[in-house]
Design an enzyme around this catalytic site. Sequence first.
Site, short mmCIF file in Angstrom:
data_model
loop_
_atom_site.label_atom_id
_atom_site.label_comp_id
_atom_site.label_asym_id
_atom_site.label_seq_id
_atom_site.Cartn_x
_atom_site.Cartn_y
_atom_site.Cartn_z
N LYS A 166 2.26 4.70 -6.11
CA LYS A 166 3.52 4.42 -5.55
C LYS A 166 3.95 3.04 -6.08
O LYS A 166 5.09 2.82 -6.94
CB LYS A 166 4.11 4.51 -4.26
CG LYS A 166 4.17 5.81 -4.09
CD LYS A 166 4.61 5.93 -2.27
CE LYS A 166 4.14 4.98 -1.47
NZ LYS A 166 2.58 5.57 -1.25
N ARG A 199 -8.83 -0.31 -6.32
CA ARG A 199 -7.40 -0.82 -6.38
C ARG A 199 -7.76 -2.35 -5.97
O ARG A 199 -8.51 -2.75 -5.28
CB ARG A 199 -6.55 -0.38 -5.43
CG ARG A 199 -5.35 -1.39 -5.51
CD ARG A 199 -3.99 -0.15 -5.23
NE ARG A 199 -4.06 0.10 -3.54
CZ ARG A 199 -3.22 0.63 -3.17
NH1 ARG A 199 -2.23 1.24 -3.68
NH2 ARG A 199 -3.18 1.17 -1.75
N ARG A 206 -7.41 -4.86 -0.37
CA ARG A 206 -6.76 -4.60 0.77
C ARG A 206 -7.58 -4.15 1.83
O ARG A 206 -8.50 -3.30 1.30
CB ARG A 206 -5.30 -3.67 0.49
CG ARG A 206 -4.32 -4.26 0.19
CD ARG A 206 -3.19 -3.46 -0.21
NE ARG A 206 -2.85 -2.30 0.75
CZ ARG A 206 -2.01 -1.53 0.73
NH1 ARG A 206 -1.29 -1.42 -0.31
NH2 ARG A 206 -1.87 -0.33 1.79
N ARG A 211 -5.03 7.19 6.52
CA ARG A 211 -3.88 7.00 5.92
C ARG A 211 -3.21 8.18 5.45
O ARG A 211 -2.34 8.74 5.51
CB ARG A 211 -3.68 5.95 5.17
CG ARG A 211 -3.94 4.60 5.73
CD ARG A 211 -4.08 3.73 4.64
NE ARG A 211 -3.33 3.44 3.53
CZ ARG A 211 -3.52 2.93 2.33
NH1 ARG A 211 -4.70 2.39 2.21
NH2 ARG A 211 -2.78 2.56 1.49
P1 AMP Z 1 1.79 0.67 1.88
O1 AMP Z 1 1.65 -0.63 1.25
O2 AMP Z 1 3.11 1.49 1.65
O3 AMP Z 1 0.62 1.61 1.62
O4 AMP Z 1 1.81 0.57 3.54
C1 AMP Z 1 0.47 -0.22 3.89
C2 AMP Z 1 0.51 -0.07 5.54
O5 AMP Z 1 1.64 -0.37 6.32
C3 AMP Z 1 0.70 1.42 6.05
O6 AMP Z 1 -0.57 2.11 6.23
C4 AMP Z 1 1.48 1.18 7.50
O7 AMP Z 1 0.31 0.77 8.42
C5 AMP Z 1 2.41 0.28 7.22
N1 AMP Z 1 3.71 0.80 6.55
C6 AMP Z 1 4.09 0.56 5.50
N2 AMP Z 1 5.45 1.09 5.56
C7 AMP Z 1 5.48 1.92 6.61
C8 AMP Z 1 6.43 2.48 7.35
N3 AMP Z 1 7.69 3.01 6.60
N4 AMP Z 1 6.49 2.66 8.63
C9 AMP Z 1 5.43 2.48 9.38
N5 AMP Z 1 4.18 1.83 8.93
C10 AMP Z 1 4.57 1.45 7.53
#
Ligand code: AMP
Length: 226
Positions: free
Chosen positions: A13, A127, A161, A172
């Site tokens: 994404k 990654r 990360r 996740r």
């Molecule tokens: P991402 O970078 O989109 O993979 O998000 C990394 C982490 O940020 C996720 O595993 C959640 O802990 C938190 N996070 C990101 N977007 C959201 C969301 N819309 N709602 C709740 N937690 C989020």
Amino acid sequence: MRILLIGPPGAGKGTQAVRLAAHLSIQHVSSGDLFREHIDRGTELGQIADTHLRAGLLVPDEVTIAVIEERLARPDTEHGFLLDGFPRNLAQAEALDDILARAESRLDAVLDLKIPEAQVVGRIAGRRLCRRDRGHIFHVDYGPPEVAGTCDVCGGELYQRDDDREATVRRRLEVYHGETAPVVDHFKAQGLVTTLSAVGEVQEVLDRVLAAIGHGQVDASGAGKQ
Ligand code: AMP
């Protein structure tokens, strides 16, 4: 255009979002990046977010929705945005509907990226992100930098990360299946969803995404091709 990008961790994404937003000249809004910025700045919100990110759990809705609402109110999203990582559950999807309705605005498309589960862990484990710009994303096998550990674009240091380690990735994925997958049905009911395969090279997937929203292909540099 106002676009949502949905998909499990490892679907690419973030990688697609950066390219697509640049091609369409719209703002890339990543909830994960917004949280990571707060964590880096050591804000109170960052402290709340940090524990949830580390555990691979969702940050509470109240906090998340407020962050996104504030971000979408800034003028740079007036002509469009690409939302990456939000909404991640039904309450957030409904909140987004409300935010857009209040702004007399609407989504143009929801792109649902699919990838076989077997590929997810490998994709995420390899990654690497640039410390200077999180939009500079590499993969040790599928998109390695020319010099290991160094960003090709700006020379920044590459890092992994914390939440990209295997146990957290599995958590996740569970969260994705339990909470985020129903968001797709919410937007299907609004006739907005296109489901796409995220398997293949970055460029191949990008071409698929662009075709889905009725835009021409782009070459590897991101420049438009007529
Ligand atoms: P991402 O970078 O989109 O993979 O998000 C990394 C982490 O940020 C996720 O595993 C959640 O802990 C938190 N996070 C990101 N977007 C959201 C969301 N819309 N709602 C709740 N937690 C989020």
